[in-house]
Design a protein around this motif. Sequence first.
Motif, PDB file in Angstrom:
ATOM      1  N   LEU A   1      -9.255  -6.419  -0.258  1.00  0.00           N
ATOM      2  CA  LEU A   1      -8.227  -5.866   0.799  1.00  0.00           C
ATOM      3  C   LEU A   1      -8.705  -6.526   1.925  1.00  0.00           C
ATOM      4  O   LEU A   1      -9.780  -6.481   2.391  1.00  0.00           O
ATOM      5  CB  LEU A   1      -8.374  -4.364   0.588  1.00  0.00           C
ATOM      6  N   ASP A   2      -7.405  -7.154   2.773  1.00  0.00           N
ATOM      7  CA  ASP A   2      -7.520  -7.658   4.042  1.00  0.00           C
ATOM      8  C   ASP A   2      -8.705  -8.395   4.145  1.00  0.00           C
ATOM      9  O   ASP A   2      -9.611  -8.470   5.165  1.00  0.00           O
ATOM     10  CB  ASP A   2      -7.619  -6.658   4.911  1.00  0.00           C
ATOM     11  N   LEU A  31       0.716  -1.244   0.084  1.00  0.00           N
ATOM     12  CA  LEU A  31      -0.073   0.008   0.046  1.00  0.00           C
ATOM     13  C   LEU A  31       0.910   1.329  -0.014  1.00  0.00           C
ATOM     14  O   LEU A  31       0.151   2.415   0.453  1.00  0.00           O
ATOM     15  CB  LEU A  31      -0.976   0.014   1.228  1.00  0.00           C
ATOM     16  N   GLU A  76      -1.030  -7.157  -1.582  1.00  0.00           N
ATOM     17  CA  GLU A  76      -1.815  -6.541  -0.499  1.00  0.00           C
ATOM     18  C   GLU A  76      -3.190  -6.161  -0.725  1.00  0.00           C
ATOM     19  O   GLU A  76      -4.107  -6.089  -0.088  1.00  0.00           O
ATOM     20  CB  GLU A  76      -1.087  -5.367   0.002  1.00  0.00           C
ATOM     21  N   VAL A  77      -3.465  -5.951  -2.090  1.00  0.00           N
ATOM     22  CA  VAL A  77      -4.735  -5.529  -2.586  1.00  0.00           C
ATOM     23  C   VAL A  77      -4.800  -5.939  -4.086  1.00  0.00           C
ATOM     24  O   VAL A  77      -3.822  -5.941  -4.689  1.00  0.00           O
ATOM     25  CB  VAL A  77      -4.869  -3.906  -2.558  1.00  0.00           C
ATOM     26  N   ASN A 112     -18.131  -1.509   1.629  1.00  0.00           N
ATOM     27  CA  ASN A 112     -17.475  -2.945   2.061  1.00  0.00           C
ATOM     28  C   ASN A 112     -18.873  -3.885   2.075  1.00  0.00           C
ATOM     29  O   ASN A 112     -19.588  -3.845   2.338  1.00  0.00           O
ATOM     30  CB  ASN A 112     -17.191  -2.638   3.362  1.00  0.00           C
ATOM     31  N   LEU A 137      -7.614   3.828   2.702  1.00  0.00           N
ATOM     32  CA  LEU A 137      -9.019   3.819   2.368  1.00  0.00           C
ATOM     33  C   LEU A 137      -9.555   5.468   2.548  1.00  0.00           C
ATOM     34  O   LEU A 137     -10.605   5.968   1.722  1.00  0.00           O
ATOM     35  CB  LEU A 137      -9.945   3.091   3.394  1.00  0.00           C
ATOM     36  N   THR A 183      -1.221   2.890   5.881  1.00  0.00           N
ATOM     37  CA  THR A 183      -1.943   1.667   6.533  1.00  0.00           C
ATOM     38  C   THR A 183      -3.215   1.521   5.837  1.00  0.00           C
ATOM     39  O   THR A 183      -3.587   2.149   4.923  1.00  0.00           O
ATOM     40  CB  THR A 183      -2.372   2.192   7.918  1.00  0.00           C
ATOM     41  N   LYS A 184      -3.844   0.440   6.036  1.00  0.00           N
ATOM     42  CA  LYS A 184      -5.269   0.236   5.596  1.00  0.00           C
ATOM     43  C   LYS A 184      -6.278   1.230   5.613  1.00  0.00           C
ATOM     44  O   LYS A 184      -6.816   1.722   4.774  1.00  0.00           O
ATOM     45  CB  LYS A 184      -5.840  -1.149   6.051  1.00  0.00           C
ATOM     46  N   GLU A 185      -6.375   1.848   6.948  1.00  0.00           N
ATOM     47  CA  GLU A 185      -7.305   2.950   7.002  1.00  0.00           C
ATOM     48  C   GLU A 185      -6.807   4.198   6.373  1.00  0.00           C
ATOM     49  O   GLU A 185      -7.619   4.889   5.652  1.00  0.00           O
ATOM     50  CB  GLU A 185      -7.167   3.319   8.677  1.00  0.00           C
TER      51      GLU A 185
END
Length: 412
Positions: free
Chosen positions: A299-300, A261, A369-370, A281, A270, A265-267
Amino acid sequence: MAKVVPFKAVKPTRAIVGLVAARPYDSYTIDERESRMDYNPYSFLHIVNPGYKYDKIITGDLRYKLVRNRYMEFKEDGVFKQETEPSFYVYKIVNRHGQVFSGIIAATSAEDYEKDVIKKHEDTIAKREEIFKSYLQTVGFNAEPVLLTYPDNDIIADIIKETQKGYAEFEFTMTYRDTHYLWKIDSANTITTIQREFEKMSTLYIADGHHRSASSYLLYKDEKAKNPNHSGKESYNYFMSYLIPESDLVIHEFSRLVKDLNGLTKEEFLIQLDAMYRIENRGIMPYHPSKQHHFSMYLDGEYYSLYLRKARYKFNTALDHLDAQLLYKTILAPILGIKDLRNDNRIEYVNGRHEIVTIKTSVDSGDFEVGFGMIPATVNQMKHIADEGLKMPPKSTYILPKLRSGITIYEF
């Protein structure tokens, strides 16, 4: 006005054509290639991989010369024979999904390529063009047609249909369960009719084979410059193509897999996406978009739908409407830092026929990762981009049919 001419094809005999025909060399794994060559002495792979005979990897000019030697050996052994008169060839493929592709194998004009009668929609890499041009100059033949498409034409369609009522010169099924058929057209009147119909067309479009056509054009320029008696009728003025109507062309998308990414971080990722997309989601249920400018994201362990906020994006050209370009301009480059789509090893591509399973498996394994999915481009999008002289990003389209090498061969 498109120029299409018949040629004297070099072809395998009917008895062994299914053994000779091969997918493009790079589409095989090393184990697949070796297995086929171990057990099939007629495979075209023996020609394009001459080092197999010596259990050695051979590259460069020496490889090209040995490819020429293997090819001549196949001719000397009667595996290949050349037609005595120029002909067109009706070629049909029925794949294992029941899709049918019918068209004409012919020689098409390098001058048309130069004058943009034959239009392109993908960038090519100059180094690859030069390498393949040198290859062609040494080996003296082309064994895999460029895939061209043309507007549906009732007269050509009727000729193809009538020709297919006759006895097929070739009929064979490959291990991929695709069945191939070939008929010869050698009637002078029919050949003239086909040529006249193509002459009425202002444009043909490259569907697949941009590097092959570009290299053939470079070969034409070199040979023309070297020949003080150039007439325009020499074989180097043309390259072999498989011409199919637009309605037969099938386009799949390529999905994108990204390894990280870009330090986010994921957050954080996004939140940055939220500036350009409405995000939903979708949980663990597989999701694939159904509209242009919508994307799926995995993702995740969860699927997301991404809907473009169109007020934030400007559509100025045909290319701007292409989802592969949109994804690049709004996510891959500005957020994930992937600027060079050809050479950045952080990104990989999956053709859309295997998208959902491959993306999930690749991300869940931790290798990526994605992943992003999209709907396919259309033939009209491809044409509009070419008409504006623009180029799609790499891996924008996965186009069917996929052709085999060694069924018809064009000699220079």
